[in-house]
Enzyme design. Structure first.
Site, PDB file in Angstrom:
ATOM      1  N   TYR A 179      -0.727 -26.789 -19.218  1.00  0.00           N
ATOM      2  CA  TYR A 179       0.094 -26.386 -18.864  1.00  0.00           C
ATOM      3  C   TYR A 179      -0.279 -25.568 -17.842  1.00  0.00           C
ATOM      4  CZ  TYR A 179       1.724 -26.009 -24.144  1.00  0.00           C
ATOM      5  OH  TYR A 179       2.169 -26.521 -25.235  1.00  0.00           O
ATOM      6  N   SER A 190      -4.189 -25.795 -21.994  1.00  0.00           N
ATOM      7  CA  SER A 190      -3.668 -24.868 -20.026  1.00  0.00           C
ATOM      8  C   SER A 190      -4.740 -24.849 -19.222  1.00  0.00           C
ATOM      9  CB  SER A 190      -4.196 -23.338 -20.936  1.00  0.00           C
ATOM     10  OG  SER A 190      -4.183 -22.306 -19.471  1.00  0.00           O
ATOM     11  N   ASP A 247       5.341 -19.532 -38.010  1.00  0.00           N
ATOM     12  CA  ASP A 247       4.644 -18.698 -37.094  1.00  0.00           C
ATOM     13  C   ASP A 247       5.427 -16.866 -37.142  1.00  0.00           C
ATOM     14  OD1 ASP A 247       5.468 -16.528 -35.164  1.00  0.00           O
ATOM     15  OD2 ASP A 247       6.076 -18.021 -33.494  1.00  0.00           O
ATOM     16  N   PRO A 287      -9.892  -9.148 -10.927  1.00  0.00           N
ATOM     17  CA  PRO A 287     -10.206  -9.821 -11.139  1.00  0.00           C
ATOM     18  C   PRO A 287     -10.330 -11.487 -12.206  1.00  0.00           C
ATOM     19  CG  PRO A 287     -10.618  -7.558 -11.423  1.00  0.00           C
ATOM     20  CD  PRO A 287      -9.789  -7.845 -11.402  1.00  0.00           C
ATOM     21  N   GLY A 288     -11.394 -11.911 -11.695  1.00  0.00           N
ATOM     22  CA  GLY A 288     -11.094 -13.485 -11.910  1.00  0.00           C
ATOM     23  C   GLY A 288      -9.952 -14.304 -11.553  1.00  0.00           C
ATOM     24  N   TYR A 293      -9.633 -16.207 -24.127  1.00  0.00           N
ATOM     25  CA  TYR A 293      -9.006 -17.220 -24.004  1.00  0.00           C
ATOM     26  C   TYR A 293      -8.938 -18.228 -23.683  1.00  0.00           C
ATOM     27  CZ  TYR A 293      -4.028 -19.279 -22.692  1.00  0.00           C
ATOM     28  OH  TYR A 293      -3.434 -18.991 -22.909  1.00  0.00           O
ATOM     29  N   LYS A 320      -2.167 -15.704 -26.380  1.00  0.00           N
ATOM     30  CA  LYS A 320      -2.767 -15.941 -24.659  1.00  0.00           C
ATOM     31  C   LYS A 320      -2.789 -14.979 -23.980  1.00  0.00           C
ATOM     32  CE  LYS A 320       2.721 -15.025 -23.863  1.00  0.00           C
ATOM     33  NZ  LYS A 320       3.660 -15.726 -23.150  1.00  0.00           N
ATOM     34  N   LEU A 364       5.349 -14.268 -36.474  1.00  0.00           N
ATOM     35  CA  LEU A 364       5.870 -13.591 -35.416  1.00  0.00           C
ATOM     36  C   LEU A 364       4.859 -12.367 -35.028  1.00  0.00           C
ATOM     37  CD1 LEU A 364       8.911 -12.939 -37.425  1.00  0.00           C
ATOM     38  CD2 LEU A 364       8.740 -14.761 -35.541  1.00  0.00           C
ATOM     39  N   LYS A 368      -9.246 -22.576 -25.846  1.00  0.00           N
ATOM     40  CA  LYS A 368      -8.185 -23.744 -25.221  1.00  0.00           C
ATOM     41  C   LYS A 368      -9.643 -24.750 -25.333  1.00  0.00           C
ATOM     42  CE  LYS A 368      -4.582 -21.977 -25.625  1.00  0.00           C
ATOM     43  NZ  LYS A 368      -3.538 -22.270 -27.191  1.00  0.00           N
TER      44      LYS A 368
HETATM   45  P1  NAD Z   1       3.703 -17.155 -27.303  1.00  0.00           P
HETATM   46  O1  NAD Z   1       3.135 -15.848 -27.646  1.00  0.00           O
HETATM   47  O2  NAD Z   1       5.021 -16.278 -27.108  1.00  0.00           O
HETATM   48  O3  NAD Z   1       4.593 -17.652 -28.269  1.00  0.00           O
HETATM   49  C1  NAD Z   1       3.478 -18.101 -29.593  1.00  0.00           C
HETATM   50  C2  NAD Z   1       3.748 -17.856 -30.832  1.00  0.00           C
HETATM   51  O4  NAD Z   1       2.550 -17.572 -31.976  1.00  0.00           O
HETATM   52  C3  NAD Z   1       3.875 -16.270 -30.957  1.00  0.00           C
HETATM   53  O5  NAD Z   1       5.370 -16.911 -31.144  1.00  0.00           O
HETATM   54  C4  NAD Z   1       3.060 -15.461 -31.982  1.00  0.00           C
HETATM   55  O6  NAD Z   1       4.071 -14.667 -32.978  1.00  0.00           O
HETATM   56  C5  NAD Z   1       3.297 -17.414 -33.032  1.00  0.00           C
HETATM   57  N1  NAD Z   1       1.266 -16.966 -33.687  1.00  0.00           N
HETATM   58  C6  NAD Z   1       0.697 -16.361 -32.599  1.00  0.00           C
HETATM   59  N2  NAD Z   1      -0.610 -16.766 -33.823  1.00  0.00           N
HETATM   60  C7  NAD Z   1      -0.246 -17.113 -34.660  1.00  0.00           C
HETATM   61  C8  NAD Z   1      -0.766 -17.816 -36.311  1.00  0.00           C
HETATM   62  N3  NAD Z   1      -2.071 -17.285 -36.042  1.00  0.00           N
HETATM   63  N4  NAD Z   1      -0.162 -17.482 -37.334  1.00  0.00           N
HETATM   64  C9  NAD Z   1       1.194 -18.463 -36.791  1.00  0.00           C
HETATM   65  N5  NAD Z   1       1.851 -17.712 -35.865  1.00  0.00           N
HETATM   66  C10 NAD Z   1       1.569 -17.200 -34.766  1.00  0.00           C
HETATM   67  O7  NAD Z   1       3.375 -18.076 -26.256  1.00  0.00           O
HETATM   68  P2  NAD Z   1       3.980 -18.820 -25.296  1.00  0.00           P
HETATM   69  O8  NAD Z   1       3.994 -18.621 -23.862  1.00  0.00           O
HETATM   70  O9  NAD Z   1       5.240 -19.720 -25.837  1.00  0.00           O
HETATM   71  O10 NAD Z   1       2.522 -19.977 -25.829  1.00  0.00           O
HETATM   72  C11 NAD Z   1       1.974 -20.755 -26.841  1.00  0.00           C
HETATM   73  C12 NAD Z   1       1.101 -21.554 -26.372  1.00  0.00           C
HETATM   74  O11 NAD Z   1       0.413 -21.740 -24.757  1.00  0.00           O
HETATM   75  C13 NAD Z   1      -0.478 -21.411 -26.983  1.00  0.00           C
HETATM   76  O12 NAD Z   1      -1.148 -21.160 -27.135  1.00  0.00           O
HETATM   77  C14 NAD Z   1      -0.561 -20.522 -25.097  1.00  0.00           C
HETATM   78  O13 NAD Z   1      -1.777 -20.111 -25.894  1.00  0.00           O
HETATM   79  C15 NAD Z   1       0.247 -21.743 -24.793  1.00  0.00           C
HETATM   80  N6  NAD Z   1      -0.296 -21.617 -23.327  1.00  0.00           N
HETATM   81  C16 NAD Z   1       0.888 -20.640 -22.397  1.00  0.00           C
HETATM   82  C17 NAD Z   1       0.462 -20.434 -21.677  1.00  0.00           C
HETATM   83  C18 NAD Z   1       1.480 -19.160 -20.641  1.00  0.00           C
HETATM   84  O14 NAD Z   1       1.362 -19.041 -19.295  1.00  0.00           O
HETATM   85  N7  NAD Z   1       2.629 -18.909 -21.467  1.00  0.00           N
HETATM   86  C19 NAD Z   1       0.243 -21.195 -20.110  1.00  0.00           C
HETATM   87  C20 NAD Z   1      -0.765 -22.004 -21.146  1.00  0.00           C
HETATM   88  C21 NAD Z   1      -0.610 -21.992 -22.490  1.00  0.00           C
HETATM   89  C1  WQD Z   2      -0.300 -15.564 -10.739  1.00  0.00           C
HETATM   90  C2  WQD Z   2      -0.236 -15.211  -9.843  1.00  0.00           C
HETATM   91  C3  WQD Z   2      -1.317 -13.575  -9.378  1.00  0.00           C
HETATM   92  C4  WQD Z   2       0.921 -10.424 -11.506  1.00  0.00           C
HETATM   93  C5  WQD Z   2      -2.274 -16.970 -16.488  1.00  0.00           C
HETATM   94  C6  WQD Z   2      -3.584 -17.108 -17.259  1.00  0.00           C
HETATM   95  C7  WQD Z   2      -3.483 -18.282 -17.428  1.00  0.00           C
HETATM   96  C8  WQD Z   2      -1.960 -18.909 -17.790  1.00  0.00           C
HETATM   97  C9  WQD Z   2      -0.718 -18.983 -17.346  1.00  0.00           C
HETATM   98  C10 WQD Z   2      -2.620 -19.293 -20.369  1.00  0.00           C
HETATM   99  C11 WQD Z   2      -1.256 -15.077  -8.794  1.00  0.00           C
HETATM  100  C12 WQD Z   2      -0.463 -13.057  -8.909  1.00  0.00           C
HETATM  101  C13 WQD Z   2      -0.042 -12.086 -11.007  1.00  0.00           C
HETATM  102  C14 WQD Z   2       0.939  -9.257 -10.849  1.00  0.00           C
HETATM  103  C15 WQD Z   2       0.611 -10.591  -8.768  1.00  0.00           C
HETATM  104  N1  WQD Z   2      -1.996 -18.652 -19.285  1.00  0.00           N
HETATM  105  N2  WQD Z   2       0.285 -12.120  -9.621  1.00  0.00           N
HETATM  106  N3  WQD Z   2       1.004  -9.614  -9.838  1.00  0.00           N
HETATM  107  O1  WQD Z   2      -3.109 -16.040 -13.896  1.00  0.00           O
HETATM  108  O2  WQD Z   2      -1.995 -17.865 -13.003  1.00  0.00           O
HETATM  109  O3  WQD Z   2      -2.501 -17.443 -15.141  1.00  0.00           O
HETATM  110  O4  WQD Z   2      -1.036 -17.288 -16.542  1.00  0.00           O
HETATM  111  O5  WQD Z   2      -2.762 -20.063 -20.423  1.00  0.00           O
HETATM  112  O6  WQD Z   2      -4.108 -19.451 -18.672  1.00  0.00           O
HETATM  113  O7  WQD Z   2      -4.278 -17.017 -16.285  1.00  0.00           O
HETATM  114  O8  WQD Z   2      -1.200 -15.830 -13.656  1.00  0.00           O
HETATM  115  O9  WQD Z   2       1.258 -15.340 -13.742  1.00  0.00           O
HETATM  116  O10 WQD Z   2      -0.716 -13.251 -13.932  1.00  0.00           O
HETATM  117  O11 WQD Z   2      -0.380 -15.221 -11.479  1.00  0.00           O
HETATM  118  O12 WQD Z   2       0.379 -10.780  -7.569  1.00  0.00           O
HETATM  119  O13 WQD Z   2       2.029  -8.765 -11.444  1.00  0.00           O
HETATM  120  O14 WQD Z   2       0.392 -13.926  -9.096  1.00  0.00           O
HETATM  121  O15 WQD Z   2      -2.926 -12.810  -8.636  1.00  0.00           O
HETATM  122  O16 WQD Z   2      -1.803 -14.872  -7.957  1.00  0.00           O
HETATM  123  P1  WQD Z   2      -2.215 -16.899 -13.577  1.00  0.00           P
HETATM  124  P2  WQD Z   2       0.111 -15.031 -13.051  1.00  0.00           P
END
Ligand code: NAD
Ligand code: WQD
Length: 331
Positions: free
Chosen positions: A176, A124, A31, A290-291, A148, A84, A33, A152
């Site tokens: 996820y 995701s 990582d 938006p989005g 983003y 992310k 960091l 994925k």
């Molecule tokens: P996070 O940011 O807490 O963890 C990602 C980690 O990767 C961090 O510790 C960061 O320092 C490290 N990192 C990033 N780029 C790097 C690089 N080039 N080399 C080494 N380390 C690097 O995020 P998270 O929520 O734990 O997410 C983990 C994975 O899951 C990500 O790929 C994210 O896209 C995916 N994901 C997250 C969510 C979510 O909502 N948290 C949802 C779907 C998918």
């Molecule tokens: C959840 C709900 C918002 C914040 C995102 C990424 C997705 C994945 C997970 C990485 C929605 C509402 C939110 C606020 C609100 N990440 N909301 N007020 O958008 O479902 O997903 O995180 O892969 O790719 O897009 O998650 O937690 O932002 O929103 O009303 O201040 O909460 O509109 O309905 P989202 P979120």
């Protein structure tokens, strides 16, 4: 097995390291960091009472990755490392495409070079786009409206093509839904930098008084109460899903939704948080973001059928554990 966990100091990665160690696997973390802290690695060791090898390195650095593969007899890679933040990816598309795709290419290349056949990838639910719920793995993916999400979808295709051409390379793509919650010790959890984008960390900071009130983005969606519906999943359930995916990994590409299959609206989550923690969360309704899509929840039956995995922790546990972590943190 000896598992290389990229991004293992991050939110989902740290919980997965604990689950891997508790299941008897050995863990090396790589990582840089950029979105996490070194202390989290110490907390992982503390919770699991096991050692972990930590490499502070960028996984887009091919030479550094090669050294890790030389140093360890790695049996499998779980690739969490990535950027992310959806909004930031629109501002910094090159950074997102570079980091998320080059890291995946370099790790896959190292796996082929060192005959490491197990690869688990963090995808995701965002890859489904605005599809019909519940989202099932067989749906055709729709555009995601942000770089983003595109990274994925692209990494999924890249890994699928690599696995087709290299039959012993086994890939598990995990989509996820909305990870929330924290380890019940309160030692590790989600600690976003700055003002949170995601709902649960925003709610915990409002409850703590760090932010004034939650802005609910729209109450005119075609949902139970007009607010957005999502499939929130406890991060410890998600972590256990990775151990199950690794344990059941066979040749080819396997795609699994990791969600609960239950939709929860923004206002339902706010109510659950207030009930679970006996605390008030002031909010106001504002325009849609938006989005955003109206509803996103999983058909979680494939993971149950093939991995024997289901999410066990309910929304109250998610709210309680998120709040415990927030109240434990000094900031
Ligand atoms: P996070 O940011 O807490 O963890 C990602 C980690 O990767 C961090 O510790 C960061 O320092 C490290 N990192 C990033 N780029 C790097 C690089 N080039 N080399 C080494 N380390 C690097 O995020 P998270 O929520 O734990 O997410 C983990 C994975 O899951 C990500 O790929 C994210 O896209 C995916 N994901 C997250 C969510 C979510 O909502 N948290 C949802 C779907 C998918
Ligand atoms: C959840 C709900 C918002 C914040 C995102 C990424 C997705 C994945 C997970 C990485 C929605 C509402 C939110 C606020 C609100 N990440 N909301 N007020 O958008 O479902 O997903 O995180 O892969 O790719 O897009 O998650 O937690 O932002 O929103 O009303 O201040 O909460 O509109 O309905 P989202 P979120």
């Amino acid at each position: 097995m000896n598992i290389l966990v990229t991004g293992g100091a991050g939110y989902i990665g740290s919980h997965t390291c604990v689950a891997l160690l508790e299941a008897g696997h050995s863990v090396s973390i790589a990582d840089n960091l950029c979105n996490s802290k070194r202390e989290t690695v110490d907390k992982v060791k503390l919770i699991a009472n096991k050692e972990v090898t930590f490499y502070e390195m960028d996984v887009t650095n091919a030479e550094a990755v090669d050294v890790v593969f030389q140093n360890h007899k790695i049996d499998g890679v779980i690739h969490f490392a990535g950027l992310k933040a959806v909004g930031e990816s629109v501002e910094l598309p090159l950074d997102y495409y570079y980091n998320n795709i080059v890291s995946t290419l370099i790790l896959a290349k190292a796996c082929l070079k060192y005959s490491v056949n197990k690869f688990v990838f963090s995808s995701s639910a965002t890859v489904y786009g605005d599809n019909t719920v519940p989202f099932v793995e067989t749906l055709n993916l729709l555009p995601t409206t942000n770089p983003y999400g595109e990274t994925k979808a692209m990494c999924e295709r890249i890994l699928t093509d690599i696995a087709k051409a290299n039959p012993s390379f086994s890939v598990s793509i995990l989509r996820y839904f909305n990870p929330v919650g924290a380890h019940e010790s309160g030692f590790i959890g989600e600690a976003p930098n700055g003002i949170p984008n995601n709902l649960m960390p925003y709610v915990t900071q409002v409850a703590k008084g760090k932010l004034k009130r939650l802005r609910v983005f729209g109450n005119d969606y075609p949902t139970v109460d007009g607010t957005g519906v999502r499939d929130y999943i406890h991060v410890v359930d998600l972590a256990e899903g990775h151990v199950a995916a690794l344990d059941h990994l066979t040749e080819g590409v396997h795609i699994y939704n990791l969600g609960t299959g239950q939709g929860t609206s923004v206002l339902e989550l706010v109510n659950a948080f207030e009930t679970a923690n006996d605390i008030n969360v002031p909010y106001e309704i504002v325009d849609r973001r938006p989005g955003d899509i109206a509803s996103c929840y999983a058909d979680a039956s494939k993971a149950k059928r093939e991995l024997g995995w289901t999410a066990k922790r309910d929304i109250i546990a998610m709210c309680r554990d998120s709040w415990r972590f927030e109240t434990n943190s000094k900031e």
